[in-house]
Design an enzyme around this catalytic site. Sequence first.
Site, mmCIF file in Angstrom:
data_model
loop_
_atom_site.group_PDB
_atom_site.id
_atom_site.type_symbol
_atom_site.label_atom_id
_atom_site.label_comp_id
_atom_site.label_asym_id
_atom_site.label_seq_id
_atom_site.Cartn_x
_atom_site.Cartn_y
_atom_site.Cartn_z
ATOM 1 C CG ASP A 43 62.440 91.690 15.751
ATOM 2 O OD1 ASP A 43 61.670 90.808 16.199
ATOM 3 O OD2 ASP A 43 62.042 92.622 15.040
ATOM 4 N N GLY B 140 58.385 96.478 1.881
ATOM 5 C CA GLY B 140 58.176 96.114 3.278
ATOM 6 C C GLY B 140 57.620 97.289 4.047
HETATM 7 P P1 ADP Z 1 61.445 96.721 9.758
HETATM 8 O O1 ADP Z 1 62.181 97.361 10.867
HETATM 9 O O2 ADP Z 1 60.368 97.572 9.203
HETATM 10 O O3 ADP Z 1 60.993 95.335 10.076
HETATM 11 P P2 ADP Z 1 63.368 95.434 7.938
HETATM 12 O O4 ADP Z 1 64.788 95.865 7.852
HETATM 13 O O5 ADP Z 1 63.086 94.167 8.645
HETATM 14 O O6 ADP Z 1 62.527 96.641 8.556
HETATM 15 O O7 ADP Z 1 62.777 95.332 6.463
HETATM 16 C C1 ADP Z 1 61.415 95.023 6.254
HETATM 17 C C2 ADP Z 1 61.258 94.124 5.048
HETATM 18 O O8 ADP Z 1 61.799 94.752 3.889
HETATM 19 C C3 ADP Z 1 61.996 92.786 5.152
HETATM 20 O O9 ADP Z 1 61.221 91.815 5.807
HETATM 21 C C4 ADP Z 1 62.217 92.441 3.690
HETATM 22 O O10 ADP Z 1 61.057 91.862 3.129
HETATM 23 C C5 ADP Z 1 62.440 93.802 3.052
HETATM 24 N N1 ADP Z 1 63.878 94.082 2.986
HETATM 25 C C6 ADP Z 1 64.648 94.693 3.917
HETATM 26 N N2 ADP Z 1 65.931 94.781 3.541
HETATM 27 C C7 ADP Z 1 66.016 94.185 2.332
HETATM 28 C C8 ADP Z 1 67.085 93.926 1.395
HETATM 29 N N3 ADP Z 1 68.330 94.314 1.637
HETATM 30 N N4 ADP Z 1 66.794 93.282 0.257
HETATM 31 C C9 ADP Z 1 65.538 92.890 -0.009
HETATM 32 N N5 ADP Z 1 64.492 93.105 0.805
HETATM 33 C C10 ADP Z 1 64.708 93.740 1.970
HETATM 34 MG MG MG Z 2 61.948 93.554 10.267
#
Ligand code: ADP
Ligand code: MG
Length: 392
Positions: free
Chosen positions: A169, A30
């Site tokens: 969000d 991500g």
């Molecule tokens: P940001 O603040 O960059 O949006 P996120 O916490 O939403 O960060 O994480 C971005 C992406 O990373 C998520 O949309 C998902 O696809 C992946 N991701 C985040 N946490 C996890 C997790 N625990 N397991 C699997 N994928 C994850």
């Molecule tokens: Mg996010």
Amino acid sequence: VDETVAEDMKKLEENFKGISQKYRLINRIGEGTFSTVYKAEQLDQPYDDDRENQDPETDTDVLPTKRRKFWSGRHTRIVALKKIYVTSSPSRILNELELLHELRNSPHICPLLTAFRHLDQVVAVLPYFRHLDFRLYYRDFLTNDLRHYFLSLFSGLAYVHKAGILHRDIKPTNFLYDHSKKHGVLVDFGLAERQGTDWQACFCQEHKERRRDRFLNSYAVQNLQAQQDLLSPGYPKQDQRPSRRANRAGTRGFRAPEVLLKCTAQTTKIDIWSAGVILLTLLGRRFPFFNSADDIDAMIEIASIFGKKKMQGVAAMHGSVFETNIETIGEKGFTLEKIVLWASCREKDSEQLRPGEIQAVDLLGGLLELDPNKRLSAKQALEHEFFTNPIE
Ligand code: ADP
Ligand code: MG
């Protein structure tokens, strides 16, 4: 893994000695505005079912027994490493980690296992949760799939909201859903806050510190009372009116009307609106459903559904005025049933919604309610007949 990603991962491993000793980075999964997330494998712990001799710092052992069981049946050794960008202020990062820790007991919230810091860099470690990209499945959801998806989402939200926290969000990329397990988890508490946060005070504090906080930039925007100016071409260049300040953090297309109207007393109901937008997306089979460039555009998109009269009512409620001469915005608007049929290209053949879809649209009406006081809470949503009396 492509070359730039490999380089990026190498840099992270070099910066964080602690991380490279404990994890092997697998891939980048991500990349958002506030962070980069990597999939990684935990190295130093042999897989062990009863996990008695594990290092509490780096394992699901930090979780209560019940929660540990839930995660350990899954991907015990695979984690998500979330590298939070340095442009987030330290207080923001601390806020995210604290809230994640506080909410660790819900099976619908991805818990924080541990976190690493190197200078101003912070990496949060979460158990990896298997999920599909929303874009791969949003067209294929059956009514029953909708039920399981929203059961998880509202259960998570009910827990967050009961703790007096706004996620701020809610959108598909922040709710990871595993179809095979019919289970989803909320992630990304980077914008979350406690209800009743005094933003005016926060602004002053941040101002003093002259922090290059990316969030601040998005706050100082012109008052939406400028709606009337849509009547004349272009926006006023030198608007003398004081700009209103309220937290506008969130994602385009998912912001509740009271956020767009810069209401300063925002509640957990803003998350319910966003959940409603996801439901509308899945029922209408269109993603993104709303595609506005800015807040005024977003108001116009919402107005195209609800009509001018209701928008004027909600604007007045938040001390603003809504006026428009756009011809496609009628006085009265449309029913959500019409919108769903239209969006899924079924309105021409006089096709009808199935009984289960009619239930879902009724729920949708309670979520996409312009007045936050009348909008359903997560708990009320869970009591809706769509969940309690399921029909096809
Ligand atoms: P940001 O603040 O960059 O949006 P996120 O916490 O939403 O960060 O994480 C971005 C992406 O990373 C998520 O949309 C998902 O696809 C992946 N991701 C985040 N946490 C996890 C997790 N625990 N397991 C699997 N994928 C994850
Ligand atoms: Mg996010």
